[in-house]
Design an enzyme around this catalytic site. Structure first.
Site, PDB file in Angstrom:
ATOM      1  N   CYS A 193      29.567 -15.589  77.828  1.00 41.89           N
ATOM      2  CA  CYS A 193      29.391 -16.928  77.258  1.00 41.89           C
ATOM      3  C   CYS A 193      30.692 -17.726  77.370  1.00 41.89           C
ATOM      4  O   CYS A 193      31.716 -17.314  76.803  1.00 41.89           O
ATOM      5  CB  CYS A 193      28.945 -16.809  75.806  1.00 41.89           C
ATOM      6  SG  CYS A 193      28.881 -18.381  74.920  1.00 41.89           S
ATOM      7  N   CYS A 218      32.079 -18.782  73.978  1.00 46.02           N
ATOM      8  CA  CYS A 218      32.662 -17.643  73.264  1.00 46.02           C
ATOM      9  C   CYS A 218      34.065 -17.333  73.774  1.00 46.02           C
ATOM     10  O   CYS A 218      34.959 -16.964  73.002  1.00 46.02           O
ATOM     11  CB  CYS A 218      31.762 -16.415  73.414  1.00 46.02           C
ATOM     12  SG  CYS A 218      30.087 -16.636  72.771  1.00 46.02           S
TER      13      CYS A 218
END
Length: 261
Positions: free
Chosen positions: A57, A60
């Site tokens: 991600c 993230c």
């Protein structure tokens, strides 16, 4: 001159080490705790901030340096900072119903609140220092991670991940085609369901047996029970009443015949 040069070099080295140590102290990064299906209950005690992420991600990855700095800030203030890799812990992903990444939760003495602010160190610090979390409604006990509903959801996510691993093992290691792996998994699920159903029926029949017709109960002296003894008596009385009605009817008929004659 040589001695002075060596002394000057040592002083420069010590100065560089001191500056490096000061910079490390200012930019201290505390350890971020890793939570798993076996350790997540630590969230029920104390104050926590936990982030759910995935390695692939991009958001993230952007959060990671800020999160590590925040862990260093919270280490001296009894604020535990943790993270959960949803690709490695599918049970926790189902237990907290993670639908977006990254997802951040604040946990305080067993109450869970979802953090939806900006993802910077300053915002995290203000969220804890100013107790901004009090303005957020906690998650209902029905949907809390320790509830029966969420525990069932966690088990379902773990089962799905197990099926995925089994499919990968059948296709990659054994060489079964994809459709064959799905067929094997489907047959296994059906067979397991049949076995579990039979076991549940057997247990329910043992715990709550069905009612059966029982013979009339007799006392130890061989006599009928009170209710059974009264039943023949009632039948005899009804039969005698019917006979009296018949005899009365016959008498009336005979009397009418005589009068007509």
């Amino acid at each position: 001159m040589v001695a002075a040069g060596r002394l000057r070099a040592r002083l420069c080295a010590w100065l560089c080490l001191a500056l490096a140590g000061g910079a490390a102290a200012l930019g201290k990064q505390g350890p971020v705790k890793e939570l798993s299906d076996g350790t997540w209950r630590e969230l029920l005690q104390g104050e926590w901030m936990v982030a759910f992420y995935a390695p692939w991600c991009p958001a993230c990855q952007s959060l990671r340096p800020e999160w590590e700095k925040f862990a260093g800030w919270g280490e001296d203030r009894e604020v535990n900072v943790a993270k959960v890799d949803v690709t490695e812990q599918p049970g926790l992903s189902g237990r907290f119903i993670i639908t977006a990444l990254p997802t951040i939760y604040h946990c305080k003495d067993g109450e869970f609140r979802r953090y939806q602010g900006a993802r910077t160190l300053a915002d995290f610090v203000n969220f804890i220092s100013d107790q901004e979390w009090k303005s957020i409604e906690p998650v209902s006990s029905w949907f809390g991670p320790s509830s029966f509903l969420m525990s069932s959801m966690s088990a379902l996510f773990q089962l799905s991940m197990w099926i995925r691993h089994c499919r990968g093992y059948l296709t990659e290691n054994i060489g079964i085609p994809v459709w064959g792996s799905y067929a094997v998994i489907a047959l296994t699920v059906v067979f397991s369901g049949v076995i579990l159903g039979l076991m549940m029926v057997f247990l329910s029949d043992c715990i709550c047996p069905s009612k059966r017709l029982r013979p009339p109960q007799y006392s130890d002296s061989g006599k009928l029970a009170p209710e059974s003894a009264q039943l023949p008596k009632k039948l005899d009385e009804e039969q005698e009443a019917d006979e009296e009605d018949i005899s009365d009817g016959e008498t009336e008929v005979l009397f009418a015949c005589r009068i007509s004659v």
